[in-house]
Design a protein around this motif. Structure first.
Motif, PDB file in Angstrom:
ATOM      1  N   PHE A 149      10.142 -12.339  -7.269  1.00 39.85           N
ATOM      2  CA  PHE A 149       9.962 -11.850  -6.455  1.00 39.85           C
ATOM      3  C   PHE A 149      10.917  -9.729  -7.552  1.00 39.85           C
ATOM      4  N   ARG A 150      12.304 -10.343  -7.690  1.00 41.66           N
ATOM      5  CA  ARG A 150      12.514  -9.054  -8.380  1.00 41.66           C
ATOM      6  C   ARG A 150      11.436  -8.386  -9.932  1.00 41.66           C
ATOM      7  N   THR A 196       5.700  -7.293  -8.755  1.00 36.94           N
ATOM      8  CA  THR A 196       5.532  -5.713  -8.627  1.00 36.94           C
ATOM      9  C   THR A 196       4.177  -4.939  -8.239  1.00 36.94           C
ATOM     10  N   GLU A 232       3.330  -4.304  -2.993  1.00 34.87           N
ATOM     11  CA  GLU A 232       3.845  -3.497  -2.688  1.00 34.87           C
ATOM     12  C   GLU A 232       4.925  -3.729  -1.473  1.00 34.87           C
ATOM     13  N   GLN A 259       7.667  -6.668  -2.026  1.00 34.68           N
ATOM     14  CA  GLN A 259       8.602  -6.317  -2.723  1.00 34.68           C
ATOM     15  C   GLN A 259       9.144  -6.024  -1.376  1.00 34.68           C
TER      16      GLN A 259
END
Length: 573
Positions: free
Chosen positions: A527-528, A532, A554, A557
């Motif tokens: 997820f990091r 994205t 967005e 995230q």
């Protein structure tokens, strides 16, 4: 909003004003009339329409306006030009105190059309008048929410095809502007000019072949020109507290984005080309009765069942009237759910399913998805799904979840089984997406009888032994796509599926703490670094659904980052 009948679904359904309905039926083409989703009174604000009480008429492609006593039908905005639809949290000072408190202020942001552009007039014999850009009123605060919607379509030689050919446009939503069309239909140049330009034209063709398809270049050029166009706003004030106008707008808009994206695929466009408009409602009802009888007869063979389901799903995609008929026939829907339970869930308890069973299960789920598209607020759909405390909806939800690591029984190779299983898991995600949309729409109704919500759906799924592996699989597919492991270019169907999976993941992060923690535990780094917006921008081609997908990512995230931060804080403590 009219309360239509009794029972749990009464507040979810709008009934058209009789006078307005007669006007629309008398003055619009039948194809448009059958695609009208809802009509609702509201106060309209624009440069030329200042606080006028009118009817908003929603089709699957456009928003129309007509006087409260209907005389003309005017196109307000096409969904292809819409950039955002949101609820505005304010108290309009031009309304009475009572109406001010219960008003739903809907703001539609769209790209303003050029004054010289000519549109097709759907009102037969009427003169179309364009709606100028809107002047936004004073606002106190802003609050936005988002809905999504989708549908699937499938090939079949069908008795529903027209006997006579029907001319209809197969251009994408991004190929509707005069400037773009001129690239496809340029006037013939004089012979000497043609000779001089042949060399440069050959170079252009070579460049296009190296950089991508002509269609992609046209889409990108059209998108760039759109960004330079001026944005405008249309404000609708629904004064009924139980108004469904916002939900219908969101549903129609997102459905339009998905359908327009899928139509960029030549194969899908060919499957969807046949129009049902030559069939009357009586003919549609008769043909659906024939298919239903064959589906429900005892001893129907597997091959015949495949053909009937293919015919039904393809026809439902093309014909909104057939979708309404399907949800009025509880026997057919219950029969399909029962077959899915027997075919998939029953076999899992025996150690696995065969490839044939997975293929049949996929087709059943695809058929349910096709018939549910845009039907979430129809009276028949609501009544059937909510009847007897939602027994059909609960069975459907539990039946479609399966183990992504299912073992095979019989002779099929691992590759064959995995391909069939992947196809089923894709189809199951699309159907779950539609059912979650139903939950979103139902939850906005304040009636105590409407017990269904997104949280209720997730609670129904919670006891399923394969829920966590199923959600984990869907997340893995999102990560693989956005990390580029499945290729550098997403076609229309895969773009739509990515959108649906992102909506599913966001729902889990927002509405279920256990699923959110599970996703955070297994996909913290993914997820990091991969889920994205920048990764999505590189992999998603220019298409109608691209912007909505990036916005979903967005939000994913943001919510995933919030969960990770909370987890780190708890660890430090």
């Amino acid at each position: 909003m009219a309360r239509n009948g009794s029972g749990s679904g009464s507040l979810l359904v709008t009934r058209r004003n009789a006078r307005l309905d007669a006007f629309l039926k008398r003055n619009t083409e039948r194809g448009l009339y059958e695609r009208i989703r809802t009509c609702e009174p509201c106060v309209v604000v624009s440069d030329s329409v200042s606080r006028v009480y009118m009817h908003a008429v929603l089709s699957d492609e456009r928003v129309y306006l007509t006087e409260f006593s209907p005389r003309t039908l005017t196109e307000a905005v096409s969904f292809g030009r819409v950039r955002d639809i949101e609820l505005v949290n304010d108290l309009p000072d031009f309304l009475s105190a009572k109406d001010r408190e219960r008003c739903q202020h809907i703001r539609i942001t769209y790209v303003a059309e050029k004054p010289t552009r000519k549109e097709h007039d759907w009102l037969q014999g009427g003169k179309r008048e364009g709606l100028p850009p809107v002047a936004p009123p004073t606002r106190r605060a802003n609050h936005c929410t988002t809905m999504t919607h989708s549908f699937e379509g499938y090939p079949a030689e069908s008795r529903w095809r027209n006997k006579e050919p029907v001319l209809r446009s197969t251009r994408s939503v991004f190929c509707s502007e005069p400037e773009t069309l001129s690239l496809l239909r340029a006037p013939r140049a004089p012979e000497n000019v043609q000779k001089q330009s042949r060399t440069s034209a050959a170079v252009v063709v070579q460049v296009r072949r190296r950089s991508g398809s002509v269609l992609t270049r046209l889409l990108r050029r059209d998108e760039a020109s759109r960004e330079r166009e001026r944005e405008a706003e249309l404000h609708l004030y629904a004064v009924c507290q139980t108004s469904r106008l916002y939900l219908q707008l969101q549903s129609c808009w997102n459905s339009f984005l998905i359908r327009s994206t899928l139509l960029l695929d030549p194969l899908y466009r060919r499957r969807s080309a046949a129009s049902p408009d030559s069939f009357s409602l009586e003919q549609t009802a008769h043909l659906f009765s024939q298919v239903s009888s064959e589906l429900l007869q005892d001893g129907v063979g597997v091959e015949d069942l495949h053909l009937l389901l293919q015919e039904l799903s393809t026809s439902a995609q093309r014909n909104v009237a057939l979708r309404r008929l399907f949800w009025r026939s509880s026997e057919v829907c219950f029969s399909l759910v029962q077959t899915l339970e027997d075919c998939l869930q029953g076999q899992q308890s025996l150690g696995g399913a065969t490839t044939d069973q997975l293929l049949l299960s996929s087709l059943i789920v695809q058929t349910l998805t096709a018939t549910l598209a845009e039907m979430q607020v129809e009276e028949a759909t609501v009544s059937l799904l909510l009847a007897k405390k939602g027994i059909l909806l609960s069975r459907m939800l539990l039946a479609l979840i399966c183990d992504p690591q299912m073992e095979s029984r019989g002779s099929p190779t691992d590759a064959e089984l995995q391909a069939s299983l992947s196809e089923y898991l894709d189809a199951a995600c699309s159907l779950l997406f539609e059912l979650l949309l139903f939950g979103y729409q139902s939850s906005r109704c304040s009636s105590a009888e409407n017990f269904v919500s997104v949280g209720w759906i997730l609670r129904v799924l919670q006891p399923h032994p394969h829920l966590l592996p199923f959600i984990r699989y869907q997340a893995q597919q999102v990560v693989q796509v956005l990390s580029g492991l499945q290729g550098s270019f997403l076609g229309p169907a895969r773009s739509v599926l990515l959108f649906q999976r992102c909506r599913l993941l966001l729902t889990c992060l927002q509405h279920d703490s256990q699923l959110a923690l599970h996703l955070q535990t297994h996909f913290r780094e993914e997820f990091r670094y991969f889920v994205t917006p920048s990764c999505a921008e590189k992999l998603l081609p220019e298409s109608p659904i691209r912007g909505a997908t990036i916005k979903l990512i967005e939000w994913i995230q943001t919510h995933a980052g919030r969960i990770i931060s909370q987890d780190l804080n708890n660890t430090q403590l």
